[in-house]
Design an enzyme around this catalytic site. Structure first.
Site, mmCIF file in Angstrom:
data_model
loop_
_atom_site.group_PDB
_atom_site.id
_atom_site.type_symbol
_atom_site.label_atom_id
_atom_site.label_comp_id
_atom_site.label_asym_id
_atom_site.label_seq_id
_atom_site.Cartn_x
_atom_site.Cartn_y
_atom_site.Cartn_z
ATOM 1 N N GLY A 293 0.888 -1.046 -0.073
ATOM 2 C CA GLY A 293 0.036 -0.123 -0.038
ATOM 3 C C GLY A 293 0.834 1.331 0.132
ATOM 4 N N TYR B 196 -4.817 -18.715 4.636
ATOM 5 C CA TYR B 196 -4.541 -17.773 3.900
ATOM 6 C C TYR B 196 -4.869 -17.868 2.186
ATOM 7 C CZ TYR B 196 -1.694 -13.615 1.789
ATOM 8 O OH TYR B 196 -1.206 -12.693 1.429
HETATM 9 O O1 GFB Z 1 9.182 -15.994 2.826
HETATM 10 P P1 GFB Z 1 8.833 -16.984 3.789
HETATM 11 O O2 GFB Z 1 8.807 -17.042 5.167
HETATM 12 O O3 GFB Z 1 7.487 -17.622 3.071
HETATM 13 O O4 GFB Z 1 9.865 -18.391 3.427
HETATM 14 P P2 GFB Z 1 6.925 -18.417 1.766
HETATM 15 C C1 GFB Z 1 10.475 -18.742 2.401
HETATM 16 C C2 GFB Z 1 11.339 -19.608 2.461
HETATM 17 O O5 GFB Z 1 12.566 -19.034 2.988
HETATM 18 C C3 GFB Z 1 11.216 -20.825 3.430
HETATM 19 C C4 GFB Z 1 12.935 -19.931 4.081
HETATM 20 O O6 GFB Z 1 11.701 -22.070 2.706
HETATM 21 C C5 GFB Z 1 11.717 -20.499 4.645
HETATM 22 O O7 GFB Z 1 12.205 -21.804 5.394
HETATM 23 N N1 GFB Z 1 13.718 -19.014 5.446
HETATM 24 C C6 GFB Z 1 14.983 -19.122 5.674
HETATM 25 C C7 GFB Z 1 13.144 -18.068 6.035
HETATM 26 N N2 GFB Z 1 15.230 -18.401 6.440
HETATM 27 C C8 GFB Z 1 14.074 -17.623 6.958
HETATM 28 C C9 GFB Z 1 13.555 -16.504 7.713
HETATM 29 O O8 GFB Z 1 14.656 -16.193 8.540
HETATM 30 N N3 GFB Z 1 12.528 -16.263 7.919
HETATM 31 C C10 GFB Z 1 11.670 -16.863 6.890
HETATM 32 N N4 GFB Z 1 10.246 -15.967 6.998
HETATM 33 N N5 GFB Z 1 11.737 -17.733 6.163
HETATM 34 C C11 GFB Z 1 4.778 -17.146 2.046
HETATM 35 C C12 GFB Z 1 3.550 -17.600 2.679
HETATM 36 O O9 GFB Z 1 5.303 -18.273 1.855
HETATM 37 O O10 GFB Z 1 4.644 -16.624 0.915
HETATM 38 C C13 GFB Z 1 2.460 -16.248 2.543
HETATM 39 O O11 GFB Z 1 3.479 -18.026 3.886
HETATM 40 C C14 GFB Z 1 2.645 -15.460 1.397
HETATM 41 O O12 GFB Z 1 1.328 -16.793 2.764
HETATM 42 C C15 GFB Z 1 3.882 -15.281 1.116
HETATM 43 O O13 GFB Z 1 2.233 -16.219 0.356
HETATM 44 C C16 GFB Z 1 4.353 -14.423 -0.505
HETATM 45 O O14 GFB Z 1 7.221 -17.785 0.387
HETATM 46 O O15 GFB Z 1 7.461 -19.918 1.949
#
Ligand code: GFB
Length: 321
Positions: free
Chosen positions: A17, A137
């Site tokens: 946004g 979601y």
């Molecule tokens: O970005 P992320 O949390 O979401 O994780 P998704 C992407 C990949 O990065 C996964 C790895 O394989 C995580 O295990 N990863 C590595 C990490 N280190 C980290 C870290 O420190 N933090 C996080 N967050 N991930 C999301 C959806 O999926 O994509 C949402 O859950 C949305 O609903 C978004 O659709 C666009 O890409 O896997």
């Protein structure tokens, strides 16, 4: 959209946004309207109707949603499905009730099946099981897509649905528990550099592949589509390129200037193995993402340093970490 059209940006303070608001202002659209979530709770229908009755916007960018990374989605599935269904249902129906000319609904590429053929085409929607960590979601977002399609069919509205790939940029969420991977890694590498830690922990195996689009480029695509796209068909927005998380970690490490090690915590979930979007439909309309990942990472890290780094370290000091 005309420069004097009244344009409502729902979610104007978030990653998407805020980029839409800056892009509209940059292009000379001056009649913008928006409310903070304290001023207007989009999960409450009566407040939404009161706002639409008063403001009667011509165009609506529906960028307000409850969003989060893989852990947040996995831990709070009820919040994610309830709040997103309520927000989008209230805004989409009020947009019809109050005669909005055009609404743009922001979906997400997690709406596609976990094992959809890559790159994922818009036609693969509802052709297979979803990724369990974010299914609630995704179901909410699919409902929003279908609601726009149904309103267009029954009421002749002009509500379009767009599916952006993973995003990053200014005003991103840097909270390590609820954020997406890219901002999380920027913060982790920065803090490790400042504290002199010898290693940074990256979740999962590092093998899943992800595509990253800079939020200012997304905003450019959204204005382009609001002005040039009229269909109930989904349209993907991405860069057309992805990479393993392990490579992203190396790029963030280099951008931040950290010299320590990277270790992988394989107890954390990998999520969807890959979700590269097919951008040929958007490319055929003449739009291409201009910002490379290296440029975008530098811009995002600078924003973090100017806006979040101190706040984060202060918060950590207060928590004694
Ligand atoms: O970005 P992320 O949390 O979401 O994780 P998704 C992407 C990949 O990065 C996964 C790895 O394989 C995580 O295990 N990863 C590595 C990490 N280190 C980290 C870290 O420190 N933090 C996080 N967050 N991930 C999301 C959806 O999926 O994509 C949402 O859950 C949305 O609903 C978004 O659709 C666009 O890409 O896997």
């Amino acid at each position: 959209m005309e420069l004097d059209s009244k344009i409502y940006i729902a979610g104007h303070r978030g990653l998407v946004g805020s980029a839409i608001k800056r892009k509209l202002e940059e292009k000379g659209y001056w009649n913008l309207v928006y409310r903070t979530s304290q001023e207007l709770d989009l999960t409450r229908r009566e407040e939404v109707d009161e706002f639409f009755q008063k403001e009667k916007p011509d165009y609506v960018f529906l960028a307000a949603a409850r969003v989060g990374g893989i852990i947040a989605n996995n831990e709070f599935p009820a919040d994610f499905i309830r709040d997103n269904l309520m927000i989008q249902t209230n805004v989409i129906d009020a947009s019809h009730q109050f005669g909005v000319k055009k609404l743009l609904f922001l979906g997400s590429t997690c709406v596609y099946p976990k094992y959809a053929p890559q790159p994922m085409r818009e036609e693969s929607l509802l052709t297979g099981l979803l990724e369990p960590t974010n299914e609630p979601y995704a179901i909410a977002k699919i409902a929003g897509i279908k609601m726009c399609e149904a309103y267009n069919k029954q009421y002749g509205t002009d509500f379009i649905s767009v599916m952006p790939t993973n995003l990053y940029g200014p005003y991103d969420n840097y909270d390590l528990h609820s954020s997406h991977v890219l901002p999380a890694l920027i913060r982790k590498f920065h803090e490790a550099k400042v504290k002199g830690d010898e290693a940074v922990v990256v979740w999962g195996t590092g093998e899943p592949r992800r595509e990253f689009l800079y939020s200012e480029d997304l905003a450019d695509a959204l204005l382009f589509l609001m002005n040039n796209y009229k269909s109930s068909e989904l349209i993907n927005i991405g860069t057309g390129k992805d990479m393993p998380i392990s490579m992203l970690a190396e790029k963030v490490k280099e951008t931040v200037g950290y010299n320590g090690k990277i270790v992988f915590d394989t107890k954390k979930p990998d999520g969807t193995p890959r979700k590269l979007v097919d951008v040929s439909r958007l490319r055929s309309m003449g739009w291409k993402a201009p910002t490379s990942l290296s440029e975008g990472l530098a811009l995002a890290y600078n924003w973090f340093l100017e806006n979040e780094a101190d706040a984060t370290l202060m918060a950590n000091k207060r928590r004694g970490i």
